[in-house]
Design an enzyme around this catalytic site. Structure first.
Site, PDB file in Angstrom:
ATOM      1  N   ASP A   9       0.875  -1.176   0.000  1.00 11.79           N
ATOM      2  CA  ASP A   9       0.000   0.000   0.000  1.00 11.79           C
ATOM      3  C   ASP A   9       0.910   1.223   0.000  1.00 11.79           C
ATOM      4  O   ASP A   9       1.476   1.593   1.030  1.00 11.79           O
ATOM      5  CB  ASP A   9      -0.899  -0.013   1.231  1.00 11.79           C
ATOM      6  CG  ASP A   9      -1.821   1.202   1.293  1.00 11.79           C
ATOM      7  OD1 ASP A   9      -1.833   1.997   0.344  1.00 11.79           O
ATOM      8  OD2 ASP A   9      -2.530   1.342   2.318  1.00 11.79           O
ATOM      9  N   ALA A  10       1.080   1.825  -1.170  1.00 15.17           N
ATOM     10  CA  ALA A  10       2.006   2.944  -1.322  1.00 15.17           C
ATOM     11  C   ALA A  10       1.300   4.253  -0.978  1.00 15.17           C
ATOM     12  O   ALA A  10       0.565   4.818  -1.794  1.00 15.17           O
ATOM     13  CB  ALA A  10       2.544   2.984  -2.755  1.00 15.17           C
ATOM     14  N   GLY A  11       1.506   4.722   0.234  1.00 13.65           N
ATOM     15  CA  GLY A  11       0.892   5.956   0.683  1.00 13.65           C
ATOM     16  C   GLY A  11       1.737   7.166   0.350  1.00 13.65           C
ATOM     17  O   GLY A  11       2.839   7.053  -0.186  1.00 13.65           O
ATOM     18  N   GLY A  12       1.228   8.344   0.697  1.00 14.00           N
ATOM     19  CA  GLY A  12       1.937   9.575   0.397  1.00 14.00           C
ATOM     20  C   GLY A  12       3.267   9.681   1.108  1.00 14.00           C
ATOM     21  O   GLY A  12       4.213  10.293   0.598  1.00 14.00           O
ATOM     22  N   LEU A  14       4.412   6.780   3.687  1.00 18.59           N
ATOM     23  CA  LEU A  14       4.918   5.437   3.953  1.00 18.59           C
ATOM     24  C   LEU A  14       4.299   4.402   3.016  1.00 18.59           C
ATOM     25  O   LEU A  14       3.124   4.511   2.649  1.00 18.59           O
ATOM     26  CB  LEU A  14       4.609   5.022   5.393  1.00 18.59           C
ATOM     27  CG  LEU A  14       5.375   5.711   6.522  1.00 18.59           C
ATOM     28  CD1 LEU A  14       4.826   5.265   7.867  1.00 18.59           C
ATOM     29  CD2 LEU A  14       6.864   5.400   6.432  1.00 18.59           C
ATOM     30  N   LYS A  16       3.211   0.611   3.188  1.00 18.41           N
ATOM     31  CA  LYS A  16       2.954  -0.496   4.098  1.00 18.41           C
ATOM     32  C   LYS A  16       3.020  -1.791   3.300  1.00 18.41           C
ATOM     33  O   LYS A  16       2.372  -1.906   2.263  1.00 18.41           O
ATOM     34  CB  LYS A  16       1.587  -0.359   4.771  1.00 18.41           C
ATOM     35  CG  LYS A  16       1.542   0.679   5.884  1.00 18.41           C
ATOM     36  CD  LYS A  16       1.565   2.107   5.384  1.00 18.41           C
ATOM     37  CE  LYS A  16       0.307   2.445   4.616  1.00 18.41           C
ATOM     38  NZ  LYS A  16       0.298   3.868   4.154  1.00 18.41           N
ATOM     39  N   GLU A  74      -7.599   1.015  -4.663  1.00 18.09           N
ATOM     40  CA  GLU A  74      -7.252   1.317  -3.276  1.00 18.09           C
ATOM     41  C   GLU A  74      -8.402   1.077  -2.300  1.00 18.09           C
ATOM     42  O   GLU A  74      -8.231   0.460  -1.247  1.00 18.09           O
ATOM     43  CB  GLU A  74      -6.793   2.775  -3.166  1.00 18.09           C
ATOM     44  CG  GLU A  74      -6.408   3.187  -1.755  1.00 18.09           C
ATOM     45  CD  GLU A  74      -5.923   4.619  -1.682  1.00 18.09           C
ATOM     46  OE1 GLU A  74      -5.545   5.056  -0.574  1.00 18.09           O
ATOM     47  OE2 GLU A  74      -5.930   5.320  -2.730  1.00 18.09           O
ATOM     48  N   GLY A 128      -3.158  12.736   9.461  1.00 19.17           N
ATOM     49  CA  GLY A 128      -1.781  12.753   9.923  1.00 19.17           C
ATOM     50  C   GLY A 128      -0.973  13.894   9.333  1.00 19.17           C
ATOM     51  O   GLY A 128      -0.078  14.443   9.984  1.00 19.17           O
ATOM     52  N   THR A 130      -2.139  16.816   8.717  1.00 17.47           N
ATOM     53  CA  THR A 130      -2.531  17.981   9.511  1.00 17.47           C
ATOM     54  C   THR A 130      -1.734  18.044  10.805  1.00 17.47           C
ATOM     55  O   THR A 130      -1.270  19.116  11.222  1.00 17.47           O
ATOM     56  CB  THR A 130      -4.032  17.919   9.846  1.00 17.47           C
ATOM     57  OG1 THR A 130      -4.766  17.604   8.671  1.00 17.47           O
ATOM     58  CG2 THR A 130      -4.513  19.236  10.420  1.00 17.47           C
TER      59      THR A 130
END
Length: 280
Positions: A9-12, A14, A16, A74, A128, A130
């Protein structure tokens, strides 16, 4: 040789990662912008794995990876991962077949799940990101772990206006200790010195209360009492969990925090397209 599977799961911020080698499962986090490190890790640990990727930055990894990778929707991956984790931790019967999923990452996304279907209800820029941004503006701190520690040590209640403050000369119609205005106590700010820890604690409360309000309102509209909260923002942040849990229960709903919940998208990506039977 047993088959090997990797879900990312490629987040902004991290990525995961959930992986399965035979009957062994593992969880890992790596900065999304370190694509070569992620690639090296995969090549060192696996031999011809099935790789499925989801998340907002999935395209970055797809562009850079030198091997075949499948992209997974997603929202579908997140909800499928939540269902699987609920089963694994024996929470499915408590939560039921109809529930909300509030995913708190850089921002917040809210989903409605009913049996085998799901729908994205909405979201917010509050999350997060924010916490990081406002903490930096008010304290100058930009290290996430340090910010978490500061928020747990501080007390930002005096920065806010409560319901009791507004109904100072009569009995309030709702609980007096509820926040009426986050960062609204300007008079107190002028007369009192606050620490960096206090500012951070007040930011955490604002984020928690806002996310909970949105989630509870969505749950009421869709006639469910169960809200499952997931996301990397909760990892190591017990204070935020306590705020959200308490406020959710105050509003008459049930809050659930999944072990490894921040990996829901990666789990769903790994299990996508029939892999569930192969890895269980």
């Amino acid at each position: 040789m047993s088959k090997q599977y990797v879900g990312i799961d490629a987040g902004g911020t991290l990525s995961k990662i959930v992986y399965a080698k035979g009957e062994n499962w593992g969880y890992k986090k790596m900065p999304t912008n370190r694509v070569l490190e992620i690639q090296d890790w995969i090549e060192n640990w696996f031999t011809e794995p099935h790789i499925h990727i989801t998340g907002g930055k999935a395209g970055v990894l797809l562009q850079e990876f030198p091997y075949s990778v499948k992209k997974v929707n997603e929202f579908e991956a997140t909800c499928e991962g939540v269902r699987w984790l609920l089963e694994q931790h024996q929470l499915s019967s408590q939560v039921g077949e109809q529930f909300m999923v509030t995913n708190v990452g850089t921002g917040t996304s809210i989903h409605y799940v009913e049996k085998d279907s799901y729908e994205r209800i909405g979201g917010s820029g509050m999350g997060g990101g924010t916490l990081l941004g406002l903490s930096y503006l008010l304290t100058g701190e930009d290290d996430y772990e340090t910010i978490l520690e500061m928020g747990q040590r501080g007390n930002g209640d005096s920065l806010n206006v409560t319901v009791a403050d507004i109904y100072s000369h009569e009995t309030p119609p709702i609980a007096g200790d509820l926040t009426a205005s986050n960062f609204g106590n300007v008079a107190n700010m002028k007369d009192t010195s606050f620490s960096r820890e206090d500012y951070t604690a007040a930011i955490v409360r604002m984020i928690g209360e806002t996310i909970t309000t949105m989630s509870v309102q969505a749950a009421e509209r869709l006639h469910t009492d169960a809200i499952v909260y997931i996301g990397s923002t909760f990892a190591g942040h017990d204070t935020l969990k306590e705020i959200i849990k308490g406020y959710t229960e105050l509003r008459g709903k049930n809050a659930y925090f999944l072990p490894h919940g921040e990996y829901s998208g990666a789990v769903g990506a790994l299990l996508n397209n029939g892999l569930k039977k192969a890895v269980l």
